[in-house]
Design a protein around this motif. Structure first.
Motif, PDB file in Angstrom:
ATOM      1  N   VAL A  66      -4.477  -5.987  -5.184  1.00 49.68           N
ATOM      2  CA  VAL A  66      -3.563  -6.512  -4.167  1.00 49.68           C
ATOM      3  C   VAL A  66      -4.421  -7.082  -3.045  1.00 49.68           C
ATOM      4  O   VAL A  66      -5.293  -6.397  -2.515  1.00 49.68           O
ATOM      5  CB  VAL A  66      -2.642  -5.404  -3.614  1.00 49.68           C
ATOM      6  CG1 VAL A  66      -1.726  -5.963  -2.531  1.00 49.68           C
ATOM      7  CG2 VAL A  66      -1.837  -4.760  -4.731  1.00 49.68           C
ATOM      8  N   THR A  67      -4.178  -8.348  -2.723  1.00 49.84           N
ATOM      9  CA  THR A  67      -4.946  -9.004  -1.672  1.00 49.84           C
ATOM     10  C   THR A  67      -3.986  -9.610  -0.662  1.00 49.84           C
ATOM     11  O   THR A  67      -3.118 -10.411  -1.026  1.00 49.84           O
ATOM     12  CB  THR A  67      -5.852 -10.109  -2.251  1.00 49.84           C
ATOM     13  OG1 THR A  67      -6.691  -9.549  -3.260  1.00 49.84           O
ATOM     14  CG2 THR A  67      -6.705 -10.738  -1.162  1.00 49.84           C
ATOM     15  N   TYR A  68      -4.132  -9.197   0.576  1.00 48.98           N
ATOM     16  CA  TYR A  68      -3.321  -9.755   1.655  1.00 48.98           C
ATOM     17  C   TYR A  68      -4.031 -10.969   2.229  1.00 48.98           C
ATOM     18  O   TYR A  68      -5.221 -10.901   2.556  1.00 48.98           O
ATOM     19  CB  TYR A  68      -3.110  -8.722   2.766  1.00 48.98           C
ATOM     20  CG  TYR A  68      -2.053  -7.699   2.448  1.00 48.98           C
ATOM     21  CD1 TYR A  68      -0.753  -7.873   2.888  1.00 48.98           C
ATOM     22  CD2 TYR A  68      -2.352  -6.568   1.701  1.00 48.98           C
ATOM     23  CE1 TYR A  68       0.230  -6.934   2.592  1.00 48.98           C
ATOM     24  CE2 TYR A  68      -1.383  -5.627   1.397  1.00 48.98           C
ATOM     25  CZ  TYR A  68      -0.097  -5.825   1.848  1.00 48.98           C
ATOM     26  OH  TYR A  68       0.864  -4.901   1.549  1.00 48.98           O
ATOM     27  N   ARG A  69      -3.317 -12.062   2.336  1.00 47.43           N
ATOM     28  CA  ARG A  69      -3.805 -13.266   3.008  1.00 47.43           C
ATOM     29  C   ARG A  69      -2.886 -13.510   4.199  1.00 47.43           C
ATOM     30  O   ARG A  69      -1.844 -12.882   4.332  1.00 47.43           O
ATOM     31  CB  ARG A  69      -3.767 -14.470   2.058  1.00 47.43           C
ATOM     32  CG  ARG A  69      -4.695 -14.335   0.872  1.00 47.43           C
ATOM     33  CD  ARG A  69      -6.140 -14.547   1.312  1.00 47.43           C
ATOM     34  NE  ARG A  69      -7.120 -14.111   0.352  1.00 47.43           N
ATOM     35  CZ  ARG A  69      -7.594 -14.823  -0.646  1.00 47.43           C
ATOM     36  NH1 ARG A  69      -7.135 -16.036  -0.844  1.00 47.43           N
ATOM     37  NH2 ARG A  69      -8.501 -14.327  -1.444  1.00 47.43           N
ATOM     38  N   GLU A  70      -3.247 -14.430   5.019  1.00 50.33           N
ATOM     39  CA  GLU A  70      -2.456 -14.697   6.219  1.00 50.33           C
ATOM     40  C   GLU A  70      -1.014 -15.056   5.885  1.00 50.33           C
ATOM     41  O   GLU A  70      -0.083 -14.630   6.552  1.00 50.33           O
ATOM     42  CB  GLU A  70      -3.093 -15.851   7.011  1.00 50.33           C
ATOM     43  CG  GLU A  70      -2.372 -16.166   8.307  1.00 50.33           C
ATOM     44  CD  GLU A  70      -3.082 -17.267   9.074  1.00 50.33           C
ATOM     45  OE1 GLU A  70      -2.372 -18.104   9.645  1.00 50.33           O
ATOM     46  OE2 GLU A  70      -4.320 -17.263   9.102  1.00 50.33           O
TER      47      GLU A  70
ATOM     48  N   ARG B 285       0.836  -1.202   0.000  1.00 55.21           N
ATOM     49  CA  ARG B 285       0.000   0.000   0.000  1.00 55.21           C
ATOM     50  C   ARG B 285       0.875   1.260   0.000  1.00 55.21           C
ATOM     51  O   ARG B 285       0.584   2.226  -0.693  1.00 55.21           O
ATOM     52  CB  ARG B 285      -0.930  -0.002   1.207  1.00 55.21           C
ATOM     53  CG  ARG B 285      -1.871   1.183   1.267  1.00 55.21           C
ATOM     54  CD  ARG B 285      -2.775   1.117   2.485  1.00 55.21           C
ATOM     55  NE  ARG B 285      -3.689   0.012   2.445  1.00 55.21           N
ATOM     56  CZ  ARG B 285      -4.865   0.014   1.791  1.00 55.21           C
ATOM     57  NH1 ARG B 285      -5.240   1.073   1.137  1.00 55.21           N
ATOM     58  NH2 ARG B 285      -5.641  -1.032   1.811  1.00 55.21           N
ATOM     59  N   GLU B 286       1.954   1.235   0.736  1.00 55.55           N
ATOM     60  CA  GLU B 286       2.851   2.392   0.822  1.00 55.55           C
ATOM     61  C   GLU B 286       3.727   2.552  -0.423  1.00 55.55           C
ATOM     62  O   GLU B 286       4.242   3.629  -0.681  1.00 55.55           O
ATOM     63  CB  GLU B 286       3.739   2.267   2.058  1.00 55.55           C
ATOM     64  CG  GLU B 286       2.962   2.330   3.367  1.00 55.55           C
ATOM     65  CD  GLU B 286       3.850   2.099   4.580  1.00 55.55           C
ATOM     66  OE1 GLU B 286       5.077   1.875   4.407  1.00 55.55           O
ATOM     67  OE2 GLU B 286       3.323   2.133   5.699  1.00 55.55           O
ATOM     68  N   MET B 287       3.881   1.482  -1.215  1.00 57.77           N
ATOM     69  CA  MET B 287       4.770   1.512  -2.369  1.00 57.77           C
ATOM     70  C   MET B 287       4.052   1.871  -3.671  1.00 57.77           C
ATOM     71  O   MET B 287       4.705   2.164  -4.666  1.00 57.77           O
ATOM     72  CB  MET B 287       5.444   0.149  -2.534  1.00 57.77           C
ATOM     73  CG  MET B 287       6.281  -0.264  -1.339  1.00 57.77           C
ATOM     74  SD  MET B 287       6.958  -1.909  -1.536  1.00 57.77           S
ATOM     75  CE  MET B 287       8.285  -1.565  -2.683  1.00 57.77           C
ATOM     76  N   LEU B 288       2.721   1.823  -3.660  1.00 60.23           N
ATOM     77  CA  LEU B 288       1.955   1.986  -4.897  1.00 60.23           C
ATOM     78  C   LEU B 288       1.241   3.330  -4.958  1.00 60.23           C
ATOM     79  O   LEU B 288       0.950   3.934  -3.933  1.00 60.23           O
ATOM     80  CB  LEU B 288       0.924   0.854  -5.011  1.00 60.23           C
ATOM     81  CG  LEU B 288       1.517  -0.552  -5.093  1.00 60.23           C
ATOM     82  CD1 LEU B 288       0.428  -1.599  -4.946  1.00 60.23           C
ATOM     83  CD2 LEU B 288       2.265  -0.734  -6.405  1.00 60.23           C
TER      84      LEU B 288
ATOM     85  N   VAL C 128      -3.959   4.268  -4.883  1.00 55.96           N
ATOM     86  CA  VAL C 128      -4.598   3.216  -4.083  1.00 55.96           C
ATOM     87  C   VAL C 128      -6.061   3.568  -3.826  1.00 55.96           C
ATOM     88  O   VAL C 128      -6.388   4.679  -3.436  1.00 55.96           O
ATOM     89  CB  VAL C 128      -3.848   3.014  -2.747  1.00 55.96           C
ATOM     90  CG1 VAL C 128      -4.578   2.028  -1.859  1.00 55.96           C
ATOM     91  CG2 VAL C 128      -2.416   2.558  -3.012  1.00 55.96           C
ATOM     92  N   VAL C 129      -6.923   2.577  -4.093  1.00 54.85           N
ATOM     93  CA  VAL C 129      -8.359   2.731  -3.872  1.00 54.85           C
ATOM     94  C   VAL C 129      -8.828   1.536  -3.053  1.00 54.85           C
ATOM     95  O   VAL C 129      -8.559   0.390  -3.401  1.00 54.85           O
ATOM     96  CB  VAL C 129      -9.127   2.761  -5.215  1.00 54.85           C
ATOM     97  CG1 VAL C 129     -10.618   2.849  -4.976  1.00 54.85           C
ATOM     98  CG2 VAL C 129      -8.635   3.894  -6.090  1.00 54.85           C
ATOM     99  N   GLY C 130      -9.525   1.811  -1.964  1.00 56.81           N
ATOM    100  CA  GLY C 130     -10.048   0.737  -1.127  1.00 56.81           C
ATOM    101  C   GLY C 130      -9.271   0.600   0.162  1.00 56.81           C
ATOM    102  O   GLY C 130      -8.149   1.073   0.290  1.00 56.81           O
ATOM    103  N   GLU C 131      -9.902  -0.063   1.080  1.00 60.80           N
ATOM    104  CA  GLU C 131      -9.320  -0.275   2.405  1.00 60.80           C
ATOM    105  C   GLU C 131      -9.314  -1.763   2.721  1.00 60.80           C
ATOM    106  O   GLU C 131      -9.931  -2.558   2.032  1.00 60.80           O
ATOM    107  CB  GLU C 131     -10.147   0.467   3.464  1.00 60.80           C
ATOM    108  CG  GLU C 131     -10.154   1.974   3.312  1.00 60.80           C
ATOM    109  CD  GLU C 131      -8.797   2.608   3.545  1.00 60.80           C
ATOM    110  OE1 GLU C 131      -8.017   2.074   4.355  1.00 60.80           O
ATOM    111  OE2 GLU C 131      -8.517   3.631   2.901  1.00 60.80           O
ATOM    112  N   GLY C 132      -8.656  -2.120   3.771  1.00 64.58           N
ATOM    113  CA  GLY C 132      -8.684  -3.498   4.245  1.00 64.58           C
ATOM    114  C   GLY C 132      -7.661  -4.383   3.573  1.00 64.58           C
ATOM    115  O   GLY C 132      -6.635  -3.930   3.087  1.00 64.58           O
TER     116      GLY C 132
END
Length: 132
Positions: free
Chosen positions: A34-38, A5-8, A11-15
């Motif tokens: 971009v999707t963060y998974r565990e 998120r900080e590198m791009l 950015v649109v959207g949260e979570g």
């Protein structure tokens, strides 16, 4: 894992899932999901850039997308799977070019949308050939 998120930009959207401008191509509006998974970060460019393209443009490696709890073998297996996807994408581009060539040979009318897709396919295929 890195904080993309900080590198791009754009950015649109949260979570845990958001869109951003893809750094691997001249993106005017967000096309990179971009999707963060565990255990990992998933990257998907709607314009067709591969995860490797995105990583290269950000000077990152595959290990930056994985939780450090993954073993080296797990990271390597995932990277190999992504490389196979890239080959599949190149085959898609090659097939688009072949279909369009066949349409031209047969004198078929070609829509502006198909012409635009053919141009994209030729550009992507050319980049692939330059890289091998």
């Amino acid at each position: 894992m890195v904080n993309l998120r900080e590198m791009l930009d754009g950015v649109v959207g949260e979570g845990e899932s958001f869109m951003a401008k893809c750094p691997a191509h001249d993106d005017r509006s967000p096309s990179l999901r971009v999707t963060y998974r565990e255990d990992k970060i998933l990257l998907y460019c709607c314009a067709g850039c591969t995860a490797q393209d995105v990583l290269d443009s950000l000077n990152l490696s595959w290990s930056d997308l994985f939780n450090s709890q993954w073993t080296a073998a797990e990271r390597q297996a995932y990277a190999q799977k992504q490389q196979l996807r890239k080959v599949d994408q190149i085959e898609v581009e090659r097939n688009v070019i072949l279909i369009m060539n066949k349409k031209r040979e047969n004198g078929e009318s070609i829509s502006a949308e198909d012409e635009a897709r053919d141009i994209v396919a030729r550009q992507r295929y050319s980049v692939y050939l330059d890289g091998i």
